[in-house]
Design a protein around this motif. Sequence first.
Motif, PDB file in Angstrom:
ATOM      1  N   TYR A   1       0.815  -1.225   0.000  1.00 34.17           N
ATOM      2  CA  TYR A   1       0.000   0.000   0.000  1.00 34.17           C
ATOM      3  C   TYR A   1       0.848   1.275   0.000  1.00 34.17           C
ATOM      4  CZ  TYR A   1      -3.458  -3.453   1.434  1.00 34.17           C
ATOM      5  OH  TYR A   1      -4.253  -4.575   1.514  1.00 34.17           O
ATOM      6  N   GLN A   2       2.095   1.189  -0.441  1.00 36.95           N
ATOM      7  CA  GLN A   2       3.009   2.329  -0.412  1.00 36.95           C
ATOM      8  C   GLN A   2       2.972   3.173  -1.687  1.00 36.95           C
ATOM      9  OE1 GLN A   2       4.798   3.183   2.384  1.00 36.95           O
ATOM     10  NE2 GLN A   2       3.520   1.582   3.252  1.00 36.95           N
ATOM     11  N   VAL A   3       2.434   2.642  -2.773  1.00 38.02           N
ATOM     12  CA  VAL A   3       2.421   3.355  -4.052  1.00 38.02           C
ATOM     13  C   VAL A   3       0.970   3.579  -4.467  1.00 38.02           C
ATOM     14  CG1 VAL A   3       3.125   3.292  -6.478  1.00 38.02           C
ATOM     15  CG2 VAL A   3       4.576   2.237  -4.731  1.00 38.02           C
ATOM     16  N   GLN A   4       0.647   4.803  -4.844  1.00 39.82           N
ATOM     17  CA  GLN A   4      -0.697   5.103  -5.329  1.00 39.82           C
ATOM     18  C   GLN A   4      -0.666   5.179  -6.854  1.00 39.82           C
ATOM     19  OE1 GLN A   4      -2.056   8.631  -3.342  1.00 39.82           O
ATOM     20  NE2 GLN A   4      -2.205   7.603  -1.368  1.00 39.82           N
ATOM     21  N   HIS A   5      -1.589   4.464  -7.477  1.00 40.51           N
ATOM     22  CA  HIS A   5      -1.683   4.410  -8.937  1.00 40.51           C
ATOM     23  C   HIS A   5      -2.935   5.142  -9.395  1.00 40.51           C
ATOM     24  CE1 HIS A   5       1.434   1.289  -9.157  1.00 40.51           C
ATOM     25  NE2 HIS A   5       0.888   0.830  -8.046  1.00 40.51           N
ATOM     26  N   LYS A   6      -2.826   5.893 -10.481  1.00 41.90           N
ATOM     27  CA  LYS A   6      -3.981   6.581 -11.043  1.00 41.90           C
ATOM     28  C   LYS A   6      -4.916   5.565 -11.699  1.00 41.90           C
ATOM     29  CE  LYS A   6      -1.608  10.908 -11.979  1.00 41.90           C
ATOM     30  NZ  LYS A   6      -1.183  11.850 -13.017  1.00 41.90           N
ATOM     31  N   ALA A   7      -6.205   5.796 -11.531  1.00 45.21           N
ATOM     32  CA  ALA A   7      -7.235   4.954 -12.126  1.00 45.21           C
ATOM     33  C   ALA A   7      -8.493   5.808 -12.243  1.00 45.21           C
ATOM     34  CB  ALA A   7      -7.485   3.727 -11.258  1.00 45.21           C
ATOM     35  N   PHE A   8      -9.563   5.226 -12.748  1.00 44.94           N
ATOM     36  CA  PHE A   8     -10.838   5.935 -12.736  1.00 44.94           C
ATOM     37  C   PHE A   8     -11.984   4.949 -12.625  1.00 44.94           C
ATOM     38  CE2 PHE A   8      -9.896   5.413 -17.257  1.00 44.94           C
ATOM     39  CZ  PHE A   8     -11.102   4.961 -17.768  1.00 44.94           C
ATOM     40  N   THR A   9     -13.071   5.425 -12.043  1.00 43.90           N
ATOM     41  CA  THR A   9     -14.263   4.597 -11.928  1.00 43.90           C
ATOM     42  C   THR A   9     -14.962   4.549 -13.272  1.00 43.90           C
ATOM     43  OG1 THR A   9     -15.665   6.444 -11.256  1.00 43.90           O
ATOM     44  CG2 THR A   9     -14.599   5.206  -9.496  1.00 43.90           C
ATOM     45  N   MET A  10     -15.638   3.440 -13.527  1.00 40.92           N
ATOM     46  CA  MET A  10     -16.487   3.308 -14.713  1.00 40.92           C
ATOM     47  C   MET A  10     -17.953   3.311 -14.286  1.00 40.92           C
ATOM     48  SD  MET A  10     -14.401   0.509 -16.973  1.00 40.92           S
ATOM     49  CE  MET A  10     -14.734  -0.822 -15.830  1.00 40.92           C
ATOM     50  N   ASP A  11     -18.223   2.724 -13.128  1.00 39.40           N
ATOM     51  CA  ASP A  11     -19.559   2.694 -12.557  1.00 39.40           C
ATOM     52  C   ASP A  11     -19.442   2.454 -11.061  1.00 39.40           C
ATOM     53  OD1 ASP A  11     -19.381  -0.210 -12.107  1.00 39.40           O
ATOM     54  OD2 ASP A  11     -19.781  -0.409 -14.243  1.00 39.40           O
ATOM     55  N   ARG A  12     -20.532   2.748 -10.340  1.00 40.72           N
ATOM     56  CA  ARG A  12     -20.552   2.578  -8.882  1.00 40.72           C
ATOM     57  C   ARG A  12     -21.898   2.051  -8.436  1.00 40.72           C
ATOM     58  NH1 ARG A  12     -18.004   7.369  -5.286  1.00 40.72           N
ATOM     59  NH2 ARG A  12     -18.076   5.816  -3.666  1.00 40.72           N
ATOM     60  N   SER A  13     -21.888   1.381  -7.309  1.00 39.10           N
ATOM     61  CA  SER A  13     -23.116   0.948  -6.660  1.00 39.10           C
ATOM     62  C   SER A  13     -22.919   1.091  -5.154  1.00 39.10           C
ATOM     63  CB  SER A  13     -23.436  -0.512  -7.003  1.00 39.10           C
ATOM     64  OG  SER A  13     -22.572  -1.387  -6.294  1.00 39.10           O
ATOM     65  N   ARG A  14     -23.923   0.717  -4.424  1.00 38.06           N
ATOM     66  CA  ARG A  14     -23.830   0.785  -2.961  1.00 38.06           C
ATOM     67  C   ARG A  14     -22.762  -0.161  -2.411  1.00 38.06           C
ATOM     68  NH1 ARG A  14     -28.716  -1.035   0.697  1.00 38.06           N
ATOM     69  NH2 ARG A  14     -27.566  -1.055   2.635  1.00 38.06           N
ATOM     70  N   HIS A  15     -22.494  -1.270  -3.114  1.00 37.63           N
ATOM     71  CA  HIS A  15     -21.584  -2.295  -2.611  1.00 37.63           C
ATOM     72  C   HIS A  15     -20.264  -2.399  -3.358  1.00 37.63           C
ATOM     73  CE1 HIS A  15     -25.589  -3.668  -1.239  1.00 37.63           C
ATOM     74  NE2 HIS A  15     -24.913  -3.820  -0.124  1.00 37.63           N
ATOM     75  N   GLY A  16     -20.096  -1.673  -4.456  1.00 42.88           N
ATOM     76  CA  GLY A  16     -18.856  -1.830  -5.199  1.00 42.88           C
ATOM     77  C   GLY A  16     -18.743  -0.860  -6.353  1.00 42.88           C
TER      78      GLY A  16
END
Length: 101
Positions: free
Chosen positions: A30-45
């Motif tokens: 958990y020492q490196v942060q990688h760029k990403a993006f969401t495509m969709d979201r829900s209450r659980h994931g």
Amino acid sequence: MESPPVAETRRSRRVPEVNPILVAIASEDYQVQHKAFTMDRSRHGMGIRARVQLAPGETIVIFLQDGPHSQTTPARVVWVREPKSQAGCSAGLECLSLSTA
């Protein structure tokens, strides 16, 4: 017998949402942060696209920017689809809990 479509087996409905996020993965302590993006979201994931290698079952931490506040969300990688191009892999995540940083 055919299995039901994926949308019917989910606990909650996903809605399209494209937002930049950062992810930190267990294999890098958990020492490196990688760029990403969401495509969709829900209450659980959520579904994301990232250029970092993810593996089903792996625990990651998602860093969401919500205005001046930042939220961290631990999540478990449920599935990964390998990239068809340079755009990176797609992954389905199950959120484990939500906290505010």
